[in-house]
Every structure is written in structure tokens, then in C-alpha cells.
Design a protein around this motif. Structure first.
Motif, PDB file in Angstrom:
ATOM      1  N   ASN A 120       0.783  -1.245   0.000  1.00 30.51           N
ATOM      2  CA  ASN A 120       0.000   0.000   0.000  1.00 30.51           C
ATOM      3  C   ASN A 120       0.814   1.294   0.000  1.00 30.51           C
ATOM      4  OD1 ASN A 120       1.047   0.292   2.571  1.00 30.51           O
ATOM      5  ND2 ASN A 120      -0.908   0.150   3.646  1.00 30.51           N
ATOM      6  N   LYS A 134       5.372  -2.398  -0.269  1.00 32.56           N
ATOM      7  CA  LYS A 134       5.344  -2.011   1.144  1.00 32.56           C
ATOM      8  C   LYS A 134       6.540  -2.670   1.793  1.00 32.56           C
ATOM      9  CE  LYS A 134       2.388  -1.878   5.278  1.00 32.56           C
ATOM     10  NZ  LYS A 134       2.019  -0.454   5.260  1.00 32.56           N
ATOM     11  N   HIS A 218      12.947   3.249   6.396  1.00 34.18           N
ATOM     12  CA  HIS A 218      11.877   3.497   5.433  1.00 34.18           C
ATOM     13  C   HIS A 218      12.419   3.936   4.070  1.00 34.18           C
ATOM     14  CE1 HIS A 218       7.833   4.267   4.097  1.00 34.18           C
ATOM     15  NE2 HIS A 218       8.183   5.493   3.722  1.00 34.18           N
ATOM     16  N   PHE A 282      11.449   9.821   7.876  1.00 31.60           N
ATOM     17  CA  PHE A 282      10.936   8.767   7.011  1.00 31.60           C
ATOM     18  C   PHE A 282      11.385   8.975   5.573  1.00 31.60           C
ATOM     19  CE2 PHE A 282       8.630   7.909  10.769  1.00 31.60           C
ATOM     20  CZ  PHE A 282       8.494   6.538  10.736  1.00 31.60           C
ATOM     21  N   HIS A 283      11.635  10.236   5.186  1.00 31.81           N
ATOM     22  CA  HIS A 283      11.964  10.489   3.779  1.00 31.81           C
ATOM     23  C   HIS A 283      13.156  11.411   3.598  1.00 31.81           C
ATOM     24  CE1 HIS A 283       7.575   9.430   3.703  1.00 31.81           C
ATOM     25  NE2 HIS A 283       8.142   8.474   3.014  1.00 31.81           N
ATOM     26  N   PHE A 306       4.998   9.357  13.856  1.00 29.07           N
ATOM     27  CA  PHE A 306       3.813   8.496  14.020  1.00 29.07           C
ATOM     28  C   PHE A 306       3.484   8.334  15.506  1.00 29.07           C
ATOM     29  CE2 PHE A 306       5.183   7.217   9.783  1.00 29.07           C
ATOM     30  CZ  PHE A 306       3.981   7.139   9.102  1.00 29.07           C
ATOM     31  N   VAL A 472      -0.609   7.553  -0.212  1.00 32.43           N
ATOM     32  CA  VAL A 472       0.742   7.615   0.363  1.00 32.43           C
ATOM     33  C   VAL A 472       1.650   8.190  -0.735  1.00 32.43           C
ATOM     34  CG1 VAL A 472       2.546   6.424   1.647  1.00 32.43           C
ATOM     35  CG2 VAL A 472       0.181   5.671   1.862  1.00 32.43           C
TER      36      VAL A 472
END
Ligand code: V55
Ligand code: FE
Length: 497
Positions: A120, A134, A218, A282-283, A306, A472
């Protein structure tokens, strides 16, 4: 009454839709430049079944793959579920069989050993194939024309890793895809697989190394000569999983690490740099080299973004009180030691976008999402429960910053970049923008924005006839690549016949 929990993960922009539909010739307000010719694929988590546990999260939603096909200013749209093993088993049973996010010990015994991934997070295009990915499993190949699921992708059995990242990096010059899988050797293992697929999509290298602790890796980055692995202190623990607990817990007192190795080298050549405690990202926007220096631009925050990962680690912090900023970490590869330099280069935000041709190279500009101070309270929705309502364009070389602010009750999903063939033209961004229209109703539009001039807002809009759940990541595939892939698939089918 909805059969879904009434939490932020299942309400607002995260309200499940679960409708597979398609439409041709959508209304276009304004004019879409004819140079925009290709497909904007999107990954949309959307739980097909009510979750087994009321505290389930948006990240567990079954992956849907959506496509805007744009040609001659005309827009067609389609969205379908990715038919993962999990999706098919639960569809058959008509209820959830898989339990908590990334904890197989909470599953119905009937699905023990079955593939839990929901595919996803990111549509990935490489070697003429489309994958839905994922990070907790392998990708699923999807037919880019029909969006039908073809099956799990393991490079004809060659890939040994149990997982495949949702953030591979494709070198714009060589066409190679650099990727990794963490927990490659099983749940909560330290094993990371570092892999390269050549431009035709053949796996040519897979090496395993161990990370300092089992963190959620990630994203990563490449430069012309290096592969860069960040390790932030959000960790997994097998005993906690066996006890039915959460997969991830953020550890505010643990240091972060960055591993850097020659991208064509051996994993034994990895150099580990020690970073600040408790931070999270995360990025990454990008990494590139300047002589002996490696620059890495990060969407950095001072704790995990999160809530469920913070809470599991005992970190009490409201979503609005998270600090951070777009941060540049600079590593001097000619110097000994494990230190590096850090400086903030832009306001906080996430979901960064780069031109594909700038991957691993010095980028003149990048785009990312953020909060508009004048935008009113953010809409509930998206993976962390608060949707972005502004987009930035930043030139890290000189600090220039432009904003496309959205008005109250609006939200924006991650854009994709569409290149232009015109000399000096920066191309366009495509993004889905949502608006709250009533207490429980939302409407979405596709926006077309000039990449060099985002402040002026959209030059074209495509109002959507059906509500759309928060996306996403997405990817843009130009028409010539779609056609090439179709021709190759046809040849292969003839050979098989
Ligand atoms: C992220 C998204 C995920 C996930 C873990 O954006 C991390 C970060 C959509 O799924 O499972
Ligand atoms: Fe991501």
C-alpha cells in the motif's frame, strides 16, 4: 454506523472508500498542457475489511492502485485493489484474518505463514514493470494497463530478502535500481539486503549486512558513488511481538546512525557515522557528492512522526509539538571518524519530490509538503492523522523558498513531477487536493501546477466524481515507457504461445 472504528485512522480523509471504479474523459477545468502524456500511479491504503482490533492504523489498509492516464489534455481514471494473498484470503472469508500492524502473532491461526503485506505504500516503475510495494514484504507486480494484479515479485526466485523497500532509487544515467530490504532474514532480524537491478530489471547484486539495531529503514539514498543508509532509533523487538505488542517503539535516548558504502562496493566497506539521539525521518529528498563531501537532505523531526510509534516507546508528545526541519547532513569521506555536520536548510515538512533526472545529483530545486500557518486547523487524514495543506519549492543552493498555500478545510497529497522537453522548462507537478464539503463529506481534485511557479496555484483542475481516500506515494510514468513495456509484454506473450 460504520463497521470501522471511529478513530482518525478510519474517519475524515481516512474514511474507507473501497470502491473499484473507472471513468473516461473526466471534466477538466482549465487546460492540461499536451506535453503531459503518461500515467500518474498512486498507492492508496483502503481497508477492505473492518480491522480485527479497534486500535488499527491507516498503514494497515489494503493497497489500492490508482491511475490517472493523461493524454492530449484528456484524463481517464481507474482504481483497483492490489490482490495480495492477504486481500484474497480476507475477501473470501468476508472478514479480517490478519491482526495488528506487522504482528503475525495476532493473526487468525488459519493464515499462519501467509503473506501479510498489503502493498500500500509506493508504485514503483522499473524494467518495464509496475510494482506496488510495502516495506514489510515483497512487491506485487500490477498490469499498468488494466491494474490487474499479476503476482508477488521476487526476480524469478533470485531475491533472497523477505522484504523490499517502498523507496528504491533509480539512477537517471545508468537506469539501475538500487534498493534494500530490512528484516530481510525474518521478523525483527538485523539483516538488511542491499540490492541492484540493472536497467532491464534483472537482479545483479544482493548483499546482506547487519544494522546496529532493528530500526525501521523506510528510505535510503544514493549518490554517483555511494549508497547511504539511515538508522533512526525506532526499534522492533521479537519478544514484544510474540506477546502481541506493537512492532515499533521509538527510543528517544538512543543514537541514530548513518551507514555509507561505495554503491558498487562490498557491504564490508560500510562506514558508520554517529548521529543525534532520538531523531527520526521517514523520507530523504536526495543525496549528492561535492568532491569528498556527501550531502544528504532529510525531512528530519526531533521524535517519530507516528503517534503509535511514539506511544509504544513511552514518548508523550502532541502531533503539533513535533520539532524539526528540512536538514542537510554533510559527511566528509576524506576525514577519519564518525562525526558529520548538520544544518537546517528549510521549514519542516515531508513527502519530498525531486526531478527523476536529479536523483543522486546536485538538485537545483525540490518540492515538499508542509503546513500553511494561515490554512486553519489541518484536516484529519493521511498516515499520521494530520493532512498537509501547503506545498513548498526550495532551492537549497540559495535558500529560495516558494509556497503554494491551501485555504481552510483543504489538504494536499504527495505530488509527482512531470518533466518537460522544452529547454529551461522545469515541468509540472500533479497532486490530488482534497476539500471538506460537509461534516462528513469530502471532494477531491487532481491539480496541475507549474513546477517553477507553484505560488500561482493550479493551471488546471480535474474534479473527481467519487471521494478519494488519502494517498501515500505516487509515481509518474511517461507514455513512451508505457508503450515500450506494452510492446515487450506482447513479444514475451508471443514467445510463450
Ligand atoms: C510509512 C508508510 C507505511 C508503512 C510504514 O510513510 C511507514 C511511512 C503506508 O505504509 O507501513
Ligand atoms: Fe514513504
Amino acid at each position: 454506523m460504520s463497521k470501522y472504528p471511529s478513530t482518525v485512522h478510519f474517519t475524515g480523509l481516512n474514511t474507507p472508500v473501497g470502491i473499484e471504479w473507472s471513468a473516461r474523459n473526466l471534466d477538466v477545468v482549465g487546460e492540461i498542457p499536451s506535453e503531459i502524456d503518461g500515467a500518474f500511479f498512486r498507492a492508496v491504503p483502503d481497508p477492505a475489511q473492518a480491522p480485527m482490533f479497534a486500535d488499527d492504523i491507516a498503514l494497515s489498509g489494503d493497497g489500492m492502485v490508482a491511475k490517472f492516464r493523461i493524454h492530449n489534455g484528456v484524463v481517464d481514471y481507474a482504481i483497483r485493489y492490489v490482490e495480495t494473498e492477504r486481500y484474497r484470503l480476507e475477501k473470501e472469508a468476508r472478514h479480517a484474518l490478519f491482526g495488528a500492524y506487522r504482528n503475525p502473532f495476532t493473526d487468525d491461526p488459519s493464515v499462519k505463514g501467509k503473506d501479510r503485506t498489503v502493498a500500500n505504500t509506493t508504485p514503483v516503475w522499473h524494467g518495464g514493470r509496475l510494482f506496488m510495494t510495502k516495506e514489510d514484504g515483497l512487491g506485487y507486480e500490477v498490469n499498468p494497463d488494466t491494474l490487474e494484479t499479476i503476482g508477488r515479485w521476487d526476480y524469478y526466485g533470485a531475491l533472497k530478502s523477505e522484504t523490499f523497500t517502498a523507496h528504491p532509487r533509480i539512477d537517471p544515467v545508468t537506469g539501475e535500481m538500487f534498493f534494500f530490504g530490512y528484516e530481510a532474514g525474518g521478523l525483527a532480524s538485523l539483516d538488511v539486503a542491499y540490492c541492484i537491478a540493472d536497467k532491464d530489471g534483472t537482479l545483479v547484486s544482493e548483499q546482506w549486512f547487519q544494522q546496529p539495531y532493528c530500526s525501521t529503514i523506510h528510505d535510503f539514498a544514493i549518490t554517483e558513488h555511494y549508497a547511504v543508509f539511515p538508522i533512526f532509533p525506532t526499534t522492533a523487538d521479537l519478544d514484544r511481538l510474540k506477546a502481541g505488542g506493537p512492532h515499533w517503539a521509538h527510543q528517544q535516548d538512543l543514537e541514530s546512525w548513518v551507514g555509507i558504502m561505495p554503491r558498487y562496493g562490498k557491504v564490508e566497506e560500510m562506514r558508520w557515522f554517529k548521529g543525534p539521539k532520538g531523531v527520526s525521518a521517514f523520507h530523504f529528498v536526495n543525496a549528492y557528492e561535492d568532491g569528498d563531501l556527501v550531502h544528504l537532505d532529510i525531512c528530519l523531526s526531533d521524535t517519530n512522526a507516528f503517534g503509535f510509534m511514539r506511544e509504544a516507546g513511552g514518548v508523550q508528545r502532541d502531533q503539533r509539538d513535533i520539532g524539526g526541519g528540512l536538514t542537510r547532513w554533510t559527511f566528509d569521506m576524506a576525514k577519519e571518524g564518525d562525526g558529520f555536520e548538520s544544518r537546517v536548510i528549510g521549514p519542516p515538512g515531508d513527502m519530498p519530490r525531486l526531478r527523476d533526472e536529479d536523483q543522486g545529483r546536485n538538485h537545483r530545486a525540490a518540492w515538499y509538503l508542509s503546513m500553511n500557518p494561515q490554512g486553519g486547523p489541518p484536516l484529519p487524514g493521511g498516515p499520521v492523522g494530520i493532512a498537509f495543506n501547503a506545498m513548498f519549492r526550495i532551492e537549497p543552493g540559495n535558500g529560495r523558498l516558494d509556497m503554494m498555500p491551501l485555504g481552510p478545510n483543504m489538504a494536499i497529497n504527495e505530488p509527482v513531477h512531470v518533466p518537460s522537453t522544452q529547454e529551461g522548462h522545469e515541468g509540472w507537478l500533479l497532486a490530488v487536493v482534497d476539500r471538506q464539503t460537509g461534516e462528513n463529506s469530502f471532494a477531491s481534485e487532481l491539480w496541475v501546477v507549474e513546477a517553477a511557479d507553484i505560488a500561482k496555484g493550479p493551471i488546471a483542475r480535474v474534479p473527481m466524481p467519487v471521494p478519494m481516500r488519502a494517498q501515500v506515494h505516487g509515481t509518474w510514468v511517461p507514455a513512451d515507457k508505457l508503450a515500450q513495456a506494452r510492446a515487450t509484454a506482447g513479444e514475451n506473450a508471443n514467445e510463450d504461445a
